[in-house]
Design a protein around this motif. Structure first.
Motif, PDB file in Angstrom:
ATOM      1  N   TRP A 217      57.937  57.708  19.509  1.00 47.42           N
ATOM      2  CA  TRP A 217      58.772  57.178  20.590  1.00 47.42           C
ATOM      3  C   TRP A 217      58.678  58.084  21.823  1.00 47.42           C
ATOM      4  CZ3 TRP A 217      60.805  54.389  23.924  1.00 47.42           C
ATOM      5  CH2 TRP A 217      62.022  54.628  24.571  1.00 47.42           C
ATOM      6  N   SER A 218      58.647  59.398  21.601  1.00 53.89           N
ATOM      7  CA  SER A 218      58.506  60.337  22.705  1.00 53.89           C
ATOM      8  C   SER A 218      57.156  60.161  23.406  1.00 53.89           C
ATOM      9  CB  SER A 218      58.659  61.761  22.177  1.00 53.89           C
ATOM     10  OG  SER A 218      58.563  62.689  23.226  1.00 53.89           O
ATOM     11  N   LEU A 219      56.101  59.944  22.603  1.00 56.02           N
ATOM     12  CA  LEU A 219      54.770  59.705  23.179  1.00 56.02           C
ATOM     13  C   LEU A 219      54.768  58.448  24.035  1.00 56.02           C
ATOM     14  CD1 LEU A 219      52.473  60.504  20.100  1.00 56.02           C
ATOM     15  CD2 LEU A 219      52.458  61.723  22.279  1.00 56.02           C
ATOM     16  N   LEU A 220      55.374  57.376  23.520  1.00 57.06           N
ATOM     17  CA  LEU A 220      55.368  56.106  24.234  1.00 57.06           C
ATOM     18  C   LEU A 220      56.109  56.232  25.572  1.00 57.06           C
ATOM     19  CD1 LEU A 220      54.681  53.038  24.146  1.00 57.06           C
ATOM     20  CD2 LEU A 220      56.929  52.668  23.131  1.00 57.06           C
ATOM     21  N   ARG A 221      57.236  56.925  25.561  1.00 53.33           N
ATOM     22  CA  ARG A 221      58.035  57.072  26.781  1.00 53.33           C
ATOM     23  C   ARG A 221      57.274  57.795  27.891  1.00 53.33           C
ATOM     24  NH1 ARG A 221      62.691  60.262  24.279  1.00 53.33           N
ATOM     25  NH2 ARG A 221      63.319  60.684  26.432  1.00 53.33           N
ATOM     26  N   ASN A 222      56.339  58.674  27.483  1.00 49.27           N
ATOM     27  CA  ASN A 222      55.609  59.476  28.468  1.00 49.27           C
ATOM     28  C   ASN A 222      54.288  58.842  28.893  1.00 49.27           C
ATOM     29  OD1 ASN A 222      57.549  61.577  28.598  1.00 49.27           O
ATOM     30  ND2 ASN A 222      56.813  62.360  26.632  1.00 49.27           N
ATOM     31  N   GLN A 223      54.039  57.608  28.376  1.00 50.42           N
ATOM     32  CA  GLN A 223      52.813  56.903  28.775  1.00 50.42           C
ATOM     33  C   GLN A 223      53.134  55.846  29.826  1.00 50.42           C
ATOM     34  OE1 GLN A 223      51.260  55.184  25.195  1.00 50.42           O
ATOM     35  NE2 GLN A 223      50.598  57.141  24.315  1.00 50.42           N
TER      36      GLN A 223
ATOM     37  N   ILE B  24      60.878  51.517  33.917  1.00 47.32           N
ATOM     38  CA  ILE B  24      59.544  50.916  34.099  1.00 47.32           C
ATOM     39  C   ILE B  24      59.642  49.477  34.636  1.00 47.32           C
ATOM     40  CG2 ILE B  24      58.531  52.339  32.290  1.00 47.32           C
ATOM     41  CD1 ILE B  24      58.608  49.856  30.469  1.00 47.32           C
ATOM     42  N   GLY B  25      60.882  49.031  34.905  1.00 48.32           N
ATOM     43  CA  GLY B  25      61.058  47.699  35.494  1.00 48.32           C
ATOM     44  C   GLY B  25      60.931  46.565  34.503  1.00 48.32           C
ATOM     45  N   PHE B  26      61.177  46.854  33.225  1.00 45.77           N
ATOM     46  CA  PHE B  26      61.096  45.819  32.189  1.00 45.77           C
ATOM     47  C   PHE B  26      62.489  45.253  31.943  1.00 45.77           C
ATOM     48  CE2 PHE B  26      61.422  44.462  27.780  1.00 45.77           C
ATOM     49  CZ  PHE B  26      60.327  43.639  27.645  1.00 45.77           C
ATOM     50  N   LYS B  27      62.668  43.950  32.180  1.00 47.28           N
ATOM     51  CA  LYS B  27      63.965  43.327  31.970  1.00 47.28           C
ATOM     52  C   LYS B  27      64.114  42.902  30.502  1.00 47.28           C
ATOM     53  CE  LYS B  27      64.976  41.585  36.597  1.00 47.28           C
ATOM     54  NZ  LYS B  27      65.365  40.389  37.385  1.00 47.28           N
ATOM     55  N   LEU B  28      65.273  43.221  29.945  1.00 46.39           N
ATOM     56  CA  LEU B  28      65.543  42.802  28.568  1.00 46.39           C
ATOM     57  C   LEU B  28      65.544  41.283  28.486  1.00 46.39           C
ATOM     58  CD1 LEU B  28      68.447  45.168  27.399  1.00 46.39           C
ATOM     59  CD2 LEU B  28      65.991  45.511  27.191  1.00 46.39           C
ATOM     60  N   ASP B  29      64.913  40.772  27.424  1.00 42.36           N
ATOM     61  CA  ASP B  29      64.886  39.322  27.244  1.00 42.36           C
ATOM     62  C   ASP B  29      65.858  38.912  26.150  1.00 42.36           C
ATOM     63  OD1 ASP B  29      63.703  39.869  24.816  1.00 42.36           O
ATOM     64  OD2 ASP B  29      61.673  39.358  25.443  1.00 42.36           O
ATOM     65  N   VAL B  30      65.819  37.639  25.796  1.00 41.32           N
ATOM     66  CA  VAL B  30      66.760  37.078  24.831  1.00 41.32           C
ATOM     67  C   VAL B  30      66.665  37.778  23.467  1.00 41.32           C
ATOM     68  CG1 VAL B  30      65.218  35.223  24.023  1.00 41.32           C
ATOM     69  CG2 VAL B  30      67.699  34.879  24.014  1.00 41.32           C
ATOM     70  N   PHE B  31      65.459  38.247  23.099  1.00 40.05           N
ATOM     71  CA  PHE B  31      65.270  38.897  21.794  1.00 40.05           C
ATOM     72  C   PHE B  31      65.926  40.272  21.754  1.00 40.05           C
ATOM     73  CE2 PHE B  31      61.554  36.112  22.479  1.00 40.05           C
ATOM     74  CZ  PHE B  31      61.781  35.214  21.437  1.00 40.05           C
ATOM     75  N   GLN B  32      65.749  41.038  22.827  1.00 44.01           N
ATOM     76  CA  GLN B  32      66.375  42.368  22.868  1.00 44.01           C
ATOM     77  C   GLN B  32      67.906  42.264  22.906  1.00 44.01           C
ATOM     78  OE1 GLN B  32      63.614  42.423  25.614  1.00 44.01           O
ATOM     79  NE2 GLN B  32      62.291  42.932  23.903  1.00 44.01           N
ATOM     80  N   PHE B  33      68.402  41.345  23.702  1.00 36.53           N
ATOM     81  CA  PHE B  33      69.850  41.151  23.732  1.00 36.53           C
ATOM     82  C   PHE B  33      70.375  40.767  22.351  1.00 36.53           C
ATOM     83  CE2 PHE B  33      69.651  40.684  28.473  1.00 36.53           C
ATOM     84  CZ  PHE B  33      70.646  41.592  28.775  1.00 36.53           C
ATOM     85  N   ASN B  34      69.618  39.937  21.685  1.00 35.52           N
ATOM     86  CA  ASN B  34      70.039  39.510  20.337  1.00 35.52           C
ATOM     87  C   ASN B  34      70.071  40.694  19.377  1.00 35.52           C
ATOM     88  OD1 ASN B  34      70.910  37.234  18.857  1.00 35.52           O
ATOM     89  ND2 ASN B  34      69.006  37.287  17.694  1.00 35.52           N
ATOM     90  N   ALA B  35      69.056  41.569  19.476  1.00 33.57           N
ATOM     91  CA  ALA B  35      69.027  42.763  18.620  1.00 33.57           C
ATOM     92  C   ALA B  35      70.249  43.642  18.893  1.00 33.57           C
ATOM     93  CB  ALA B  35      67.743  43.553  18.866  1.00 33.57           C
ATOM     94  N   LEU B  36      70.596  43.802  20.160  1.00 25.64           N
ATOM     95  CA  LEU B  36      71.750  44.631  20.534  1.00 25.64           C
ATOM     96  C   LEU B  36      73.064  44.013  20.048  1.00 25.64           C
ATOM     97  CD1 LEU B  36      70.672  45.653  24.143  1.00 25.64           C
ATOM     98  CD2 LEU B  36      71.038  47.209  22.213  1.00 25.64           C
ATOM     99  N   ILE B  37      73.193  42.701  20.184  1.00 28.40           N
ATOM    100  CA  ILE B  37      74.405  42.015  19.710  1.00 28.40           C
ATOM    101  C   ILE B  37      74.558  42.218  18.202  1.00 28.40           C
ATOM    102  CG2 ILE B  37      75.436  39.733  19.311  1.00 28.40           C
ATOM    103  CD1 ILE B  37      74.097  38.923  22.046  1.00 28.40           C
ATOM    104  N   ASN B  38      73.454  42.085  17.475  1.00 25.05           N
ATOM    105  CA  ASN B  38      73.491  42.242  16.015  1.00 25.05           C
ATOM    106  C   ASN B  38      73.944  43.632  15.598  1.00 25.05           C
ATOM    107  OD1 ASN B  38      72.766  39.672  15.114  1.00 25.05           O
ATOM    108  ND2 ASN B  38      70.592  40.070  15.390  1.00 25.05           N
TER     109      ASN B  38
END
Length: 528
Positions: free
Chosen positions: A78-84, A127-141
């Motif tokens: 996860w740390s690697l991904l954040r720095n790419q 990075i300008g990525f807007k959360l979509d319906v799937f991410q919101f659903n994961a957070l609600i769960n």
């Protein structure tokens, strides 16, 4: 796979990031998480830099693993991904990245690592990525599972502000969360989500979709029924009819439960009849729910459906896989014994006992229920037989002997019960009696002692030697442990027995103790 890797080594070809990513993917699909880690370590040893795709694959693998040793490596990836710089050139890249964000939110949320959840959301903002319906659903769960209902509501509001349209899955997740909340402020939002769901075309393409919708229907029926919002219950049923969704045994059971708790026994019978018309066969759980409801009813018209359900239960293979199953069945047996016993349907009592022999051993609670039923019916032969069975099985406890004493010492039984039997019951109960702990248990124990004193001090029995032993046992051995109201109960009863027998000296002595226990003396009516 080993052959291919050996071949590359033999010809001097070093695996590149693409081959390593392929290996990660195939080991992930077969849940070989240790091998995934091994591939990751080999990449680092070979100096192969992990790119977006390999990070996505590693995260997809490690978030599925329950091994705590893999959690540390996940943090590293996860740390690697954040720095790419994220690769988002094509729809395929964006989809892969979106899936990774969803998995991370789900993983960190499931493990209640809320700082990490915040990190992921901050990263997507950066990075300008807007959360979509799937991410919101994961957070609600995840917030719903953690009972963080205010956060669930906050996410719902954020979805609306972001212009993200709720789909079936979002509505189901929100309903699953908000129906658990006891905060009345969340009830209004639940209505809003329920209204949204009703106006959507339901997803019923796969078994997974149908199972998810079924769970939502069950939850809504339970919630609205628990809150006695019967119009909403009717709405849910109308919705299922409109979309062609047939209620299953779980939903029917939910309806039985809520109507039973509200003492709406006619509706319980109606639900049972609807089950039969729909061809839905009641299972163990629904039979237990029906029995729990119908045994509470005093309407004689409900006796017939109860017997029908009891017959169904007897002819089923009992579900006893979990402690919950065992407890539910045990409670049902107790309820049936009480119901049939109170109505003196002894053949039915025998049926229940015969049924349990093939299922499980009756416990002290069920046997005590039988003792009480036999005692209330003045069936002392049956009571004695039940008690002997209990003693053989080692199923007697303090409550058992209290029930026996209560019925043996009834005024109507004094000339029909041998004193020796009552003395023996006292001897068995004496070491088990509870004093100074639970107020209910102590109160029951004192009342049992009063029954014994009244029995042996009665005109018909007049066994003052035993009364003296009872007085010593209570006043010398246990009196200091008693609560004040129980002291007063015991002394008042003992004084009354001595008074009625014209044993004035004993009555006066106990009367003095009674005054002293209340902080009074013989010359004062008020506390000093």
């Amino acid at each position: 796979v080993t052959e291919v890797i050996s071949y590359t080594k033999r010809i001097g070809l070093k695996l590149n990031v693409f081959q390593f990513t392929v290996l990660i993917n195939i080991h992930c699909k077969t849940n070989q998480f240790d091998q995934v880690v091994e591939v990751f370590e080999e990449m680092k040893r070979s100096g192969v830099e992990v790119n977006n795709a390999s990070c996505n694959s590693l995260i997809a693998s490690l978030t599925k693993s329950s091994d705590p040793h893999h959690a540390e490596l996940l943090m590293e990836v996860w740390s690697l991904l954040r720095n790419q710089t994220p690769e988002m050139k094509s729809d395929k890249d964006r989809t892969a990245f979106s899936q990774t964000i969803t998995m991370l939110l789900g993983y960190f949320g499931e493990n209640q690592q809320w700082e990490r959840v915040t990190e992921v959301i901050s990263y997507t903002n950066r990075i300008g990525f807007k959360l979509d319906v799937f991410q919101f659903n994961a957070l609600i769960n995840v917030h719903g599972k953690a009972n963080q209902f205010d956060k669930v509501v906050e996410l719902f509001e954020e979805m609306k502000c972001s212009g993200v349209e709720l789909d079936n899955a979002n509505c189901r997740s929100l309903i699953a969360s908000l129906t658990k909340s006891s905060d009345p402020r969340h009830a209004e939002l639940l209505m809003e989500v329920w209204s949204l769901l009703r106006n959507q075309t339901p997803e019923m393409k796969s078994d997974k979709h149908r199972a998810a919708l079924s769970q939502t229907i069950t939850v809504l029926l339970g919630y609205f029924g628990e809150n006695q919002q019967w119009e909403r219950v009717t709405e849910v049923i109308s919705y299922t009819n409109r979309i062609g969704f047939k209620l299953n045994v779980i939903q029917f059971t939910a309806l039985i439960n809520v109507h039973g708790k509200a003492n709406q026994f006619d509706q319980v019978v109606e639900v049972f009849e609807e089950m039969k018309r729909s061809g839905v066969e009641p299972n163990n759980v629904s039979c237990c729910s029906l029995i729990a409801s119908l045994t509470k009813s005093s309407d004689p018209h409900h006796a017939e459906p109860l017997l029908e359900v009891w017959t169904l239960l007897r002819n089923q293979t009992p579900e006893m896989e979990t402690d919950k199953d065992m407890t539910a069945l045990s409670q049902t047996i107790t309820v049936l014994l009480v119901y049939f016993g109170e109505n003196q349907q002894w053949e039915r009592v025998t049926e229940v006992i015969s049924y349990t022999k093939n299922v499980f051993q009756l416990g002290a609670h069920q046997y005590n229920t039988l003792l009480s039923s036999f005692g209330k019916a003045n069936n002392l032969d049956a009571l004695q037989q039940c008690l002997e069975t209990m003693m053989q099985k080692g199923a007697t406890n303090a409550i058992s002997w209290q029930i026996v004493i209560q019925h043996l010492t009834k005024p109507s039984q004094r000339m029909h019960v041998a004193q020796d039997d009552v003395v023996e019951a006292w001897k068995k109960w004496r070491p088990l009696a509870q004093w100074g702990d639970d107020s209910q248990e102590e109160g029951d124990a004192v009342r049992t002692w009063v029954n014994l004193v009244q029995y042996f001090g009665s005109e018909e029995i007049a066994n003052w030697e035993v009364v003296g032993s009872l007085e010593k046992w209570m006043l010398i051995d246990n009196f200091t442990e008693l609560q004040k109201n129980n002291k007063r109960l015991a002394l008042t009863a003992l004084r009354r027995v001595y008074h009625d027998a014209e044993r004035s000296e004993d009555a006066a002595r106990v009367g003095g103790l009674l005054l002293a226990s209340q902080g009074l003396n013989a010359h004062s009516r008020h506390p000093p």
